[in-house]
Each structure stands twice: as structure tokens, then as C-alpha cells.
Design a protein around this motif. Structure first.
Motif: not given
Length: 241
Positions: A168-176
Motif C-alpha cells: 500500500g505505501a509503495f503504491q501510494l508513492a507510485l501513484e502520487e
């Protein structure tokens, strides 16, 4: 000795937590018109929790390294999780962020109430909507220029084991398209025996901020990024022994 240290900690905590909550509520009331991100309240709470509560025993020491690696703008801060004291150790960085925590903590008297005032992000572990509970409010904070702090393991294991990093944390960084900042915490298990309540009289803790991973270096796959960062933690902890 650990019984005396534990008793001392809880006496001071129970006497001072109501004071912190009262001061925090008053500060929020005064500063909210010009500080909607609650940075001043976060600064008060971090200073109080780390420098008062985490230094009640003269045998408790915390060393910080790499603070210069913390970006000024939005980022996803990821921290390894080994003890309930990890967040108190990280608070000593005195850096703004919104902390992602399990929802049940927000129900605790005083502690949970303060987390609500700070607008930290609650998440129900294991629920079908857990990813949206994480991503939606964290996106909002990142777009306001506020870092978010996440324990990618979700919880901590006993016996010093490390759990897989959730994506989740890494998906957030990728998307933003924001940096990932790894922080390695060591030594908090020396302070607290397992889940407590007993605390040891001596503990040597270290908080290391590793160089930020810029957005262009993150790749495209959240699961692969999670495993890459976990490997980085493993190497860093092995070298630190």
C-alpha cells in the motif's frame, strides 16, 4: 529495576497525558484558522512524547542519523516495525507527517483522542476496504504537501522477526509520484519486553534516515518496490549489527 522503571513511566504518563491533551486541544483551537495541517500541534506532541516520555529513564538513549535526507515536501516515509515504542522514537525527528495507524488506537482515551485531533489516518487491518482507507486520505495529505508515515509491515512480530512489506505505501508513492524515504529503527525492543508492560532500565535506540528514493527510481510495480525496499532494510540492519 524494570518494575520501578515501568511504574515510573506509567505514573508520569498518567499525570502528564491529560495535560498534553488539554494543551493540544487549546493549541488546535487557536491555530486552526491559519494551520489547517496541524503542524504546530504535531510539533508539540512529537516533542512531548519523545523528549519527555521516551527519556524518563536515564538509561534510555536515542541516536539520530541522516536527518538531512528528509525532503521538505510530500513523501511517503516507511519505517520498520519492531515495537510499540517505534513511533515514539521516530517522533524525535521533529518532522511533519501524518501517521497511519490501526483504527483501534483511535478509541483509546487521551492517546486516541489526540491522534484524532492530529488528523492521523486510521485503518482497519484485514478489511476489504483497507487499501482505500489508506490511499484516499493519504492522497489528500500528499497533495497538500504533507508527508505520510507508514509501517509497511502493518504490525510487528515477536522475537525480532521482520514481516513482509505490504504494497500500500509503495503504491501510494507510485501513484502520487513522490519520494519514498526509508527509516530504520533499532533498539526499541531493548526498552519494551515484547508487548509490555515491563520496560527495561537501559535501552540504546537508533533512528537512521536513509537517502530518499526519488520518484523516477521507483519503477512501476508496487509489489516489486516493496520487496526492493525490504531488501534494503535487511542489508542496512545486517551492517548495523
Amino acid at each position: 529495576m524494570k518494575y520501578l522503571v515501568t511504574a515510573w513511566f506509567w505514573v508520569v504518563f498518567l499525570l502528564t497525558a491529560p495535560v498534553l491533551f488539554t494543551l493540544g486541544a487549546l493549541l488546535l483551537l487557536v491555530t486552526y484558522p491559519f494551520d489547517r495541517d496541524r503542524r504546530m500541534l504535531h510539533w508539540l506532541v512529537c516533542g512531548w512524547c519523545h523528549w519527555l516520555w521516551l527519556h524518563l529513564s536515564p538509561g534510555w538513549r536515542t541516536r539520530f542519523e541522516g536527518k538531512e535526507h528528509l525532503p521538505q515536501g510530500p513523501c511517503v516515509i516507511v519505517v520498520n516495525h519492531q515495537s510499540a515504542m517505534d513511533i515514539l522514537a521516530v517522533m524525535g525527528l521533529n518532522h511533519p507527517y501524518k501517521f497511519v495507524a490501526k483504527a483501534s488506537l483511535f478509541n483509546l482515551p487521551l492517546v486516541g483522542w489526540m491522534m484524532t485531533l492530529l488528523a492521523y489516518v486510521p485503518i482497519v487491518r484485514g478489511s476489504s476496504s483497507a487499501m482505500h482507507q489508506l490511499l484516499d486520505p493519504c492522497r489528500k495529505w500528499l497533495r497538500r504537501g504533507m508527508p505520510v508515515l507508514i509501517f509497511p509491515e502493518g504490525t510487528y512480530a515477536t522475537g525480532g522477526q521482520r514481516l513482509p512489506f505490504k504494497r500500500g505505501a509503495f503504491q501510494l508513492a507510485l501513484e502520487e509520484h513522490v519520494p519514498v524515504v526509508p527509516i530504520v529503527v533499532e533498539g526499541t525492543t531493548e526498552l519494551l519486553d515484547g508487548d509490555g508492560p515491563w520496560m527495561n532500565a537501559r535501552a540504546s535506540m537508533r533512528v537512521r534516515v536513509l537517502p530518499a528514493l526519488p520518484p523516477e527510481s521507483l519503477g512501476q510495480d508496487a509489489a516489486e518496490l516493496a520487496e526492493r525496499v525490504r531488501t534494503l532494510y535487511e542489508r542496512t540492519l545486517a551492517v548495523g549489527r
